[in-house]
Write a protein that holds these residues in place. Sequence first.
Motif, PDB file in Angstrom:
ATOM      1  N   THR A 288       0.835  -1.188   0.000  1.00  0.00           N
ATOM      2  CA  THR A 288       0.000   0.000   0.000  1.00  0.00           C
ATOM      3  C   THR A 288       0.875   1.245   0.000  1.00  0.00           C
ATOM      4  OG1 THR A 288      -1.711  -1.190   1.202  1.00  0.00           O
ATOM      5  CG2 THR A 288      -1.837   1.205   1.231  1.00  0.00           C
ATOM      6  N   GLY A 289       2.007   1.176   0.693  1.00  0.00           N
ATOM      7  CA  GLY A 289       2.946   2.296   0.728  1.00  0.00           C
ATOM      8  C   GLY A 289       3.438   2.671  -0.656  1.00  0.00           C
ATOM      9  N   ALA A 290       3.718   1.670  -1.484  1.00  0.00           N
ATOM     10  CA  ALA A 290       4.173   1.942  -2.845  1.00  0.00           C
ATOM     11  C   ALA A 290       3.076   2.630  -3.645  1.00  0.00           C
ATOM     12  CB  ALA A 290       4.599   0.648  -3.543  1.00  0.00           C
ATOM     13  N   TYR A 291       1.832   2.207  -3.439  1.00  0.00           N
ATOM     14  CA  TYR A 291       0.706   2.824  -4.129  1.00  0.00           C
ATOM     15  C   TYR A 291       0.559   4.288  -3.722  1.00  0.00           C
ATOM     16  CZ  TYR A 291      -4.061   3.798  -5.590  1.00  0.00           C
ATOM     17  OH  TYR A 291      -5.168   4.359  -6.153  1.00  0.00           O
ATOM     18  N   ILE A 292       0.683   4.549  -2.427  1.00  0.00           N
ATOM     19  CA  ILE A 292       0.571   5.921  -1.924  1.00  0.00           C
ATOM     20  C   ILE A 292       1.721   6.771  -2.432  1.00  0.00           C
ATOM     21  CG2 ILE A 292       0.653   7.336   0.169  1.00  0.00           C
ATOM     22  CD1 ILE A 292      -0.920   5.016   1.533  1.00  0.00           C
ATOM     23  N   ASP A 293       2.942   6.221  -2.433  1.00  0.00           N
ATOM     24  CA  ASP A 293       4.102   6.951  -2.949  1.00  0.00           C
ATOM     25  C   ASP A 293       3.897   7.324  -4.411  1.00  0.00           C
ATOM     26  OD1 ASP A 293       5.310   6.744  -0.489  1.00  0.00           O
ATOM     27  OD2 ASP A 293       6.642   5.106  -1.073  1.00  0.00           O
ATOM     28  N   ASP A 294       3.399   6.393  -5.220  1.00  0.00           N
ATOM     29  CA  ASP A 294       3.156   6.662  -6.631  1.00  0.00           C
ATOM     30  C   ASP A 294       2.097   7.745  -6.804  1.00  0.00           C
ATOM     31  OD1 ASP A 294       5.069   4.848  -7.442  1.00  0.00           O
ATOM     32  OD2 ASP A 294       3.642   3.260  -7.918  1.00  0.00           O
ATOM     33  N   SER A 295       1.069   7.719  -5.983  1.00  0.00           N
ATOM     34  CA  SER A 295       0.028   8.749  -6.053  1.00  0.00           C
ATOM     35  C   SER A 295       0.593  10.113  -5.688  1.00  0.00           C
ATOM     36  CB  SER A 295      -1.123   8.405  -5.109  1.00  0.00           C
ATOM     37  OG  SER A 295      -1.743   7.214  -5.501  1.00  0.00           O
ATOM     38  N   THR A 296       1.466  10.141  -4.703  1.00  0.00           N
ATOM     39  CA  THR A 296       2.099  11.393  -4.288  1.00  0.00           C
ATOM     40  C   THR A 296       2.992  11.934  -5.392  1.00  0.00           C
ATOM     41  OG1 THR A 296       2.039  10.697  -1.979  1.00  0.00           O
ATOM     42  CG2 THR A 296       3.586  12.454  -2.540  1.00  0.00           C
TER      43      THR A 296
ATOM     44  N   THR B  81       2.711  11.388  -8.644  1.00  0.00           N
ATOM     45  CA  THR B  81       1.841  11.875  -9.715  1.00  0.00           C
ATOM     46  C   THR B  81       1.274  13.247  -9.373  1.00  0.00           C
ATOM     47  OG1 THR B  81       1.264   9.632 -10.403  1.00  0.00           O
ATOM     48  CG2 THR B  81      -0.265  11.386 -11.036  1.00  0.00           C
ATOM     49  N   ALA B  82       0.776  13.406  -8.160  1.00  0.00           N
ATOM     50  CA  ALA B  82       0.194  14.687  -7.739  1.00  0.00           C
ATOM     51  C   ALA B  82       1.245  15.795  -7.728  1.00  0.00           C
ATOM     52  CB  ALA B  82      -0.439  14.540  -6.357  1.00  0.00           C
ATOM     53  N   THR B  83       2.454  15.474  -7.288  1.00  0.00           N
ATOM     54  CA  THR B  83       3.519  16.477  -7.243  1.00  0.00           C
ATOM     55  C   THR B  83       3.924  16.914  -8.639  1.00  0.00           C
ATOM     56  OG1 THR B  83       4.325  15.537  -5.162  1.00  0.00           O
ATOM     57  CG2 THR B  83       5.837  16.972  -6.368  1.00  0.00           C
ATOM     58  N   VAL B  84       4.070  15.960  -9.550  1.00  0.00           N
ATOM     59  CA  VAL B  84       4.437  16.298 -10.934  1.00  0.00           C
ATOM     60  C   VAL B  84       3.358  17.191 -11.546  1.00  0.00           C
ATOM     61  CG1 VAL B  84       4.801  15.378 -13.265  1.00  0.00           C
ATOM     62  CG2 VAL B  84       5.876  14.255 -11.307  1.00  0.00           C
ATOM     63  N   LYS B  85       2.092  16.809 -11.390  1.00  0.00           N
ATOM     64  CA  LYS B  85       0.996  17.606 -11.953  1.00  0.00           C
ATOM     65  C   LYS B  85       0.966  19.020 -11.361  1.00  0.00           C
ATOM     66  CE  LYS B  85      -2.036  16.473 -14.527  1.00  0.00           C
ATOM     67  NZ  LYS B  85      -2.088  16.759 -15.963  1.00  0.00           N
TER      68      LYS B  85
ATOM     69  N   VAL C 166      -0.113  12.240 -16.512  1.00  0.00           N
ATOM     70  CA  VAL C 166       0.979  11.703 -15.694  1.00  0.00           C
ATOM     71  C   VAL C 166       0.476  10.452 -14.991  1.00  0.00           C
ATOM     72  CG1 VAL C 166       2.571  12.162 -13.794  1.00  0.00           C
ATOM     73  CG2 VAL C 166       1.840  14.040 -15.273  1.00  0.00           C
ATOM     74  N   GLU C 167       1.208   9.360 -15.135  1.00  0.00           N
ATOM     75  CA  GLU C 167       0.920   8.122 -14.417  1.00  0.00           C
ATOM     76  C   GLU C 167       2.221   7.646 -13.800  1.00  0.00           C
ATOM     77  OE1 GLU C 167      -1.314   5.102 -16.502  1.00  0.00           O
ATOM     78  OE2 GLU C 167      -2.010   6.611 -17.919  1.00  0.00           O
ATOM     79  N   THR C 168       2.140   7.071 -12.615  1.00  0.00           N
ATOM     80  CA  THR C 168       3.333   6.591 -11.933  1.00  0.00           C
ATOM     81  C   THR C 168       3.123   5.158 -11.477  1.00  0.00           C
ATOM     82  OG1 THR C 168       3.691   8.831 -11.126  1.00  0.00           O
ATOM     83  CG2 THR C 168       5.003   7.097 -10.119  1.00  0.00           C
ATOM     84  N   LEU C 169       4.116   4.317 -11.716  1.00  0.00           N
ATOM     85  CA  LEU C 169       4.085   2.929 -11.278  1.00  0.00           C
ATOM     86  C   LEU C 169       5.463   2.547 -10.772  1.00  0.00           C
ATOM     87  CD1 LEU C 169       2.581   0.266 -10.966  1.00  0.00           C
ATOM     88  CD2 LEU C 169       3.235  -0.290 -13.302  1.00  0.00           C
TER      89      LEU C 169
END
Length: 104
Positions: free
Chosen positions: A31-39, A41-45, A61-64
Amino acid sequence: MIVRTTLVAAVMAVAAITTTGCAVSRGQETTGAYIDDSTITATVKSRFVENKNVDAASISVETLNGTVMLSGFAKNANEKSTAETIARGVSGVKSVKNEIAVRP
C-alpha cells in the motif's frame, strides 16, 4: 442444513477477505508503494500547473513503482523537454518515460 449454511458463509467470508485486500493495484507490492506513486503523480501535476511553459491540462501523468509515464500533447519540443525535466526533479522518481507527442 444449518451446518452447511454456516460453512458456506464462512468460506464466502474468507474468500471476500482474501480477494479484496488493500488498495494496491497494478501489480504493486505494498500500500505504501501505491501511496508513494500517487504522491509522485500529484507532485508532478502540481509542478506542471506552477510552470508557465507547460500546459498541465494537455499532459497526462501516471506513476508505477517510481517510474513516471508522461503522455499527451505539447505545443513544441521545449514544452516536452521541460515536462520531462520537471518530472525527473520530483523526489521518489526513479525514471521517466516521455511519450508526449509534439503537435505539428
